[in-house]
Each structure stands twice: as C-alpha cells, then as structure tokens.
Design a protein around this motif. Structure first.
Motif, PDB file in Angstrom:
ATOM      1  N   THR A 163       0.842  -1.183   0.000  1.00  0.00           N
ATOM      2  CA  THR A 163       0.000   0.000   0.000  1.00  0.00           C
ATOM      3  C   THR A 163       0.883   1.240   0.000  1.00  0.00           C
ATOM      4  O   THR A 163       1.651   1.454   0.924  1.00  0.00           O
ATOM      5  N   ASP A 164       0.762   2.055  -1.051  1.00  0.00           N
ATOM      6  CA  ASP A 164       1.544   3.286  -1.136  1.00  0.00           C
ATOM      7  C   ASP A 164       1.068   4.299  -0.094  1.00  0.00           C
ATOM      8  O   ASP A 164      -0.067   4.240   0.383  1.00  0.00           O
ATOM      9  N   ALA A 165       1.947   5.228   0.242  1.00  0.00           N
ATOM     10  CA  ALA A 165       1.596   6.277   1.199  1.00  0.00           C
ATOM     11  C   ALA A 165       0.392   7.063   0.696  1.00  0.00           C
ATOM     12  O   ALA A 165       0.293   7.382  -0.492  1.00  0.00           O
ATOM     13  N   GLY A 166      -0.516   7.355   1.590  1.00  0.00           N
ATOM     14  CA  GLY A 166      -1.693   8.134   1.238  1.00  0.00           C
ATOM     15  C   GLY A 166      -2.860   7.305   0.753  1.00  0.00           C
ATOM     16  O   GLY A 166      -3.943   7.850   0.513  1.00  0.00           O
ATOM     17  N   LEU A 167      -2.668   6.001   0.614  1.00  0.00           N
ATOM     18  CA  LEU A 167      -3.735   5.135   0.121  1.00  0.00           C
ATOM     19  C   LEU A 167      -4.252   4.237   1.244  1.00  0.00           C
ATOM     20  O   LEU A 167      -3.559   3.973   2.218  1.00  0.00           O
ATOM     21  N   ILE A 168      -5.466   3.781   1.075  1.00  0.00           N
ATOM     22  CA  ILE A 168      -6.093   2.834   2.006  1.00  0.00           C
ATOM     23  C   ILE A 168      -6.355   1.539   1.240  1.00  0.00           C
ATOM     24  O   ILE A 168      -6.956   1.564   0.167  1.00  0.00           O
ATOM     25  N   ARG A 169      -5.910   0.430   1.794  1.00  0.00           N
ATOM     26  CA  ARG A 169      -6.151  -0.875   1.179  1.00  0.00           C
ATOM     27  C   ARG A 169      -6.926  -1.732   2.171  1.00  0.00           C
ATOM     28  O   ARG A 169      -6.530  -1.882   3.322  1.00  0.00           O
ATOM     29  N   GLU A 170      -8.031  -2.293   1.714  1.00  0.00           N
ATOM     30  CA  GLU A 170      -8.879  -3.136   2.551  1.00  0.00           C
ATOM     31  C   GLU A 170      -9.068  -4.489   1.880  1.00  0.00           C
ATOM     32  O   GLU A 170      -9.670  -4.565   0.804  1.00  0.00           O
ATOM     33  N   GLN A 171      -8.533  -5.547   2.486  1.00  0.00           N
ATOM     34  CA  GLN A 171      -8.726  -6.877   1.921  1.00  0.00           C
ATOM     35  C   GLN A 171     -10.173  -7.313   2.128  1.00  0.00           C
ATOM     36  O   GLN A 171     -10.713  -7.231   3.229  1.00  0.00           O
ATOM     37  N   LEU A 180      -7.966 -10.386  -2.700  1.00  0.00           N
ATOM     38  CA  LEU A 180      -8.536  -9.245  -3.414  1.00  0.00           C
ATOM     39  C   LEU A 180      -8.833  -8.115  -2.439  1.00  0.00           C
ATOM     40  O   LEU A 180      -9.494  -8.315  -1.420  1.00  0.00           O
ATOM     41  N   SER A 181      -8.324  -6.927  -2.765  1.00  0.00           N
ATOM     42  CA  SER A 181      -8.482  -5.767  -1.885  1.00  0.00           C
ATOM     43  C   SER A 181      -9.069  -4.596  -2.649  1.00  0.00           C
ATOM     44  O   SER A 181      -8.957  -4.499  -3.875  1.00  0.00           O
ATOM     45  N   LEU A 182      -9.705  -3.702  -1.903  1.00  0.00           N
ATOM     46  CA  LEU A 182     -10.130  -2.415  -2.427  1.00  0.00           C
ATOM     47  C   LEU A 182      -9.058  -1.392  -2.088  1.00  0.00           C
ATOM     48  O   LEU A 182      -8.535  -1.376  -0.969  1.00  0.00           O
ATOM     49  N   LEU A 183      -8.739  -0.549  -3.041  1.00  0.00           N
ATOM     50  CA  LEU A 183      -7.676   0.447  -2.865  1.00  0.00           C
ATOM     51  C   LEU A 183      -8.223   1.814  -3.245  1.00  0.00           C
ATOM     52  O   LEU A 183      -8.720   2.004  -4.359  1.00  0.00           O
ATOM     53  N   TRP A 184      -8.166   2.768  -2.301  1.00  0.00           N
ATOM     54  CA  TRP A 184      -8.618   4.123  -2.587  1.00  0.00           C
ATOM     55  C   TRP A 184      -7.752   5.123  -1.838  1.00  0.00           C
ATOM     56  O   TRP A 184      -6.952   4.761  -0.968  1.00  0.00           O
ATOM     57  N   HIS A 185      -7.903   6.396  -2.186  1.00  0.00           N
ATOM     58  CA  HIS A 185      -7.053   7.437  -1.601  1.00  0.00           C
ATOM     59  C   HIS A 185      -7.683   7.990  -0.329  1.00  0.00           C
ATOM     60  O   HIS A 185      -8.901   8.139  -0.224  1.00  0.00           O
ATOM     61  N   LYS A 186      -6.825   8.301   0.644  1.00  0.00           N
ATOM     62  CA  LYS A 186      -7.304   8.828   1.928  1.00  0.00           C
ATOM     63  C   LYS A 186      -8.082  10.128   1.769  1.00  0.00           C
ATOM     64  O   LYS A 186      -8.996  10.405   2.552  1.00  0.00           O
ATOM     65  N   LEU A 226     -18.310   7.699  -2.642  1.00  0.00           N
ATOM     66  CA  LEU A 226     -17.342   6.605  -2.623  1.00  0.00           C
ATOM     67  C   LEU A 226     -17.683   5.613  -1.522  1.00  0.00           C
ATOM     68  O   LEU A 226     -17.543   4.390  -1.709  1.00  0.00           O
ATOM     69  N   GLY A 227     -18.153   6.098  -0.378  1.00  0.00           N
ATOM     70  CA  GLY A 227     -18.540   5.205   0.701  1.00  0.00           C
ATOM     71  C   GLY A 227     -19.636   4.242   0.271  1.00  0.00           C
ATOM     72  O   GLY A 227     -19.605   3.053   0.612  1.00  0.00           O
ATOM     73  N   TRP A 228     -20.602   4.754  -0.490  1.00  0.00           N
ATOM     74  CA  TRP A 228     -21.670   3.879  -1.005  1.00  0.00           C
ATOM     75  C   TRP A 228     -21.094   2.824  -1.946  1.00  0.00           C
ATOM     76  O   TRP A 228     -21.449   1.645  -1.868  1.00  0.00           O
ATOM     77  N   LEU A 229     -20.201   3.253  -2.844  1.00  0.00           N
ATOM     78  CA  LEU A 229     -19.609   2.310  -3.792  1.00  0.00           C
ATOM     79  C   LEU A 229     -18.790   1.246  -3.074  1.00  0.00           C
ATOM     80  O   LEU A 229     -18.875   0.057  -3.408  1.00  0.00           O
ATOM     81  N   LEU A 230     -18.001   1.638  -2.081  1.00  0.00           N
ATOM     82  CA  LEU A 230     -17.186   0.661  -1.348  1.00  0.00           C
ATOM     83  C   LEU A 230     -18.069  -0.354  -0.632  1.00  0.00           C
ATOM     84  O   LEU A 230     -17.772  -1.558  -0.621  1.00  0.00           O
ATOM     85  N   LEU A 231     -19.151   0.125  -0.035  1.00  0.00           N
ATOM     86  CA  LEU A 231     -20.080  -0.785   0.640  1.00  0.00           C
ATOM     87  C   LEU A 231     -20.678  -1.777  -0.352  1.00  0.00           C
ATOM     88  O   LEU A 231     -20.790  -2.984  -0.074  1.00  0.00           O
ATOM     89  N   LEU A 232     -21.038  -1.277  -1.526  1.00  0.00           N
ATOM     90  CA  LEU A 232     -21.601  -2.140  -2.562  1.00  0.00           C
ATOM     91  C   LEU A 232     -20.570  -3.157  -3.043  1.00  0.00           C
ATOM     92  O   LEU A 232     -20.876  -4.347  -3.204  1.00  0.00           O
TER      93      LEU A 232
END
Length: 322
Positions: free
Chosen positions: A163-171, A279-285, A293-299
């Motif tokens: 995970t690069d700096a500034g990013l959030i990764r959620e498996q 498999l992880s979701l990766l987005w910027h802080k 984006l919160g809705w999309l991540l939940l979906l």
C-alpha cells in the motif's frame, strides 16, 4: 481557475452580512438582536459598519419599522441565496442518494476481475442507482497504486499486497487457483496429479511477460518443473486457446465455474499448495469521507463477498473437487 481577488475580502466581516440579512427579514433592530442572540447596541454598531462599508444608509426608520433602501434590497437579493448555499456547504453533511444520483465512478481492475465481478455489480447498480455510470480502466497489480495516486480511478480492485503512502487498502475476499483444460484436447480426469500437471504444456498470464510465477517457485521446491508454452497479459484469451490446443491454464477460482459451463472446460484443484489470491479495495485517503465513494465501497464489499460465496458453492456442488 479561481478569479477571486483575495484582498477585496480582507475588508469584509462575514458576520456583518448575516446582520444585514436578519435586519432585512425582521425590520427591527431589537428583533434582529433577539434572533442573533446579541445585544441591541451590538446590532446598531454592526449596522453602522454596514453603512460605512456600502456607503449607503441601507435601512431608514418608518412607521412600521426599519425600511430597506434600494441598495439594501439589491444586496439582499444577491446575498441571500449565496449565504444559504454557503450555510449548506459548511454545515450540512454531504450525502449521496443512489436512487436519484447522477454520478460516474471510475474503477481500475484486471480483465479477470471485471469478468468475475462486474455482471453482479452492474446488475445491482442498474437496479438501485439508475443514474450511476461505471467506467472501467484496465489495470494490473503493478499499476493499481499509481492509478489511484494520480486520481485516474476512484477505487481499484487489486491483488497487490503493498500500500503506497496516502492510500487505504482493505482486503475483502480471498480465493484459490483452479486448473482448466478442454476435454477434447486432453484426456485428463480430476483431481489432477502433480505428474499430469507437469507433463502437459501450460498457458500463463503475466502482466510483465515473465514466464515464471509463484506456482513455478512452488514446483521447484518440490523438484518439479512445468513447460509454459504461451504467455499473455489477458485472462480472457485463455478459453478459446484451451479449446484449440492441449494445454492447462491455472486461473483464479472465481472464473472456473462460469468458464466450465460456458466453454465446456474441465477443472481441478491445483495439485500443489499455492498462495491464495487476496482481493483488496484500494482508494485514496483524501476521498475517505466522500459519501458517494462510501456507497460504492459498501456495494463492492457486498458483491465481492457474495460472489465469492456463490463461486465456492458452485465449485463444491459440481463433480470437480476443488
């Protein structure tokens, strides 16, 4: 491009504009003071500053209270909607209503993830958010972080472990590999033996053209080696190739059930221990509090987990044991 002249605003106290609007609405210094929770002298002092700022009396005494001048009427007509909008921006939490939203989400993913994930995801979006568009950017583990960092995608579905700096990764989900072949090309039965696995040619997906993978490393640890006949960056090219040549292809298990049914492929568990595909979701802080984006991540979480359970159920309910 911003065209605001910053120095113009250094002379303005935004609180005075609030006093102007409330005075206009109430038509009385005393009632305005009550609404603003200020003393009457404070409101009178604010009015004096407003008159100096705009070089106009703004309000004059009449039989029914404080009457606005034309300049005051003009200012209120322009300022009232601006102040209401500013109030919403500053104090109303942002929201996202899927049923009425007009929004485009940009997702980065590889071709196999798109094949596995998007039919279910797009069906849910079409049902719950008909004004939402999904735009897919082809990616791979070596590009996912850069795409998110450069704001070229809103979220990436990645198998990358770093995970690069500034990013959030959620498996979100893990799956195994599965080996496929066409029964018209190879007379093999499941489960494959290790000997059968190394005796036959292989098709390999590699995003950087390498002909060696983690599976080859595991084989080497057991003193075995396979022959890779073809290397491609595209999973989608494998089914037609398998139908034409005697070869094996080891792919994410999420593809196995559909490809077996659609292309008549046989399948088996890989006859050696292989690392799971995480498999992880990766987005910027900086977008972490964005309600859209919160809705999309939940979906995405829900569809990925449900899709994984569906794939596992299909694979275990059929004859091929993996």
């Amino acid at each position: 491009m911003m065209t605001i002249r910053e120095n113009d605003f250094s002379r303005i106290d935004m609180n005075l504009l609030t006093v102007l609007l409330v005075l206009h609405r109430e038509g009385s210094v005393s009632r305005a003071a009550e609404k603003l929770h200020l003393g009457q002298p404070a409101v009178s002092g604010a009015l004096a500053r407003l008159r100096e700022m705009f070089q106009d009396p703004l309000f004059v005494r009449g039989a029914s209270g404080m009457l606005p001048t034309p300049r005051a009427e003009s200012l209120v007509a322009e300022l009232a909607p601006l102040m209401e909008h500013l109030q919403q921006v500053l104090f109303q939490p942002p929201s996202f209503t899927p049923a009425t939203a007009r929004h485009t989400f940009r997702l980065g993913m590889s071709d196999w993830v798109e094949r596995w994930l998007m039919p279910d995801l797009l069906a849910v979006v079409a049902r719950d958010a008909p004004g939402v568009t999904l735009q897919i950017t082809a990616s791979d583990p070596f590009q996912d972080g850069a795409l998110v960092q450069q704001d070229r995608v809103d979220v990436a579905i990645t198998v990358a472990g770093e995970t690069d700096a500034g990013l959030i990764r959620e498996q979100v989900h893990s799956m195994d590999f599965c080996t496929l072949w066409h029964p018209a090309q190879l007379a093999l039965s499941a489960p494959l033996t290790l000997q059968a696995y190394v005796d036959n040619d292989h098709l390999l997906v590699s995003y950087r053209g390498a002909s060696h993978s983690a599976i080859d490393q595991r084989l080497a640890e057991q003193g075995a080696q396979r022959r890779v006949r073809y290397v491609t960056p595209h999973f989608s090219s494998l089914p037609p190739l398998l139908s034409r040549i005697p070869a094996l292809a080891t792919v994410p298990a999420g593809l196995a059930a559909e490809w077996s049914a659609r292309y008549g492929l046989s399948r088996s568990a890989v006859p050696l221990t292989t690392p799971a595909i995480d498999l992880s979701l990766l987005w910027h802080k900086r977008h972490d509090k964005d309600p859209a984006l919160g809705w999309l991540l939940l979906l995405l979480r829900g569809v990925m987990q449900a899709g994984g359970e569906h794939s596992e159920h299909n694979s275990k309910s059929e004859k091929a044991p993996f």
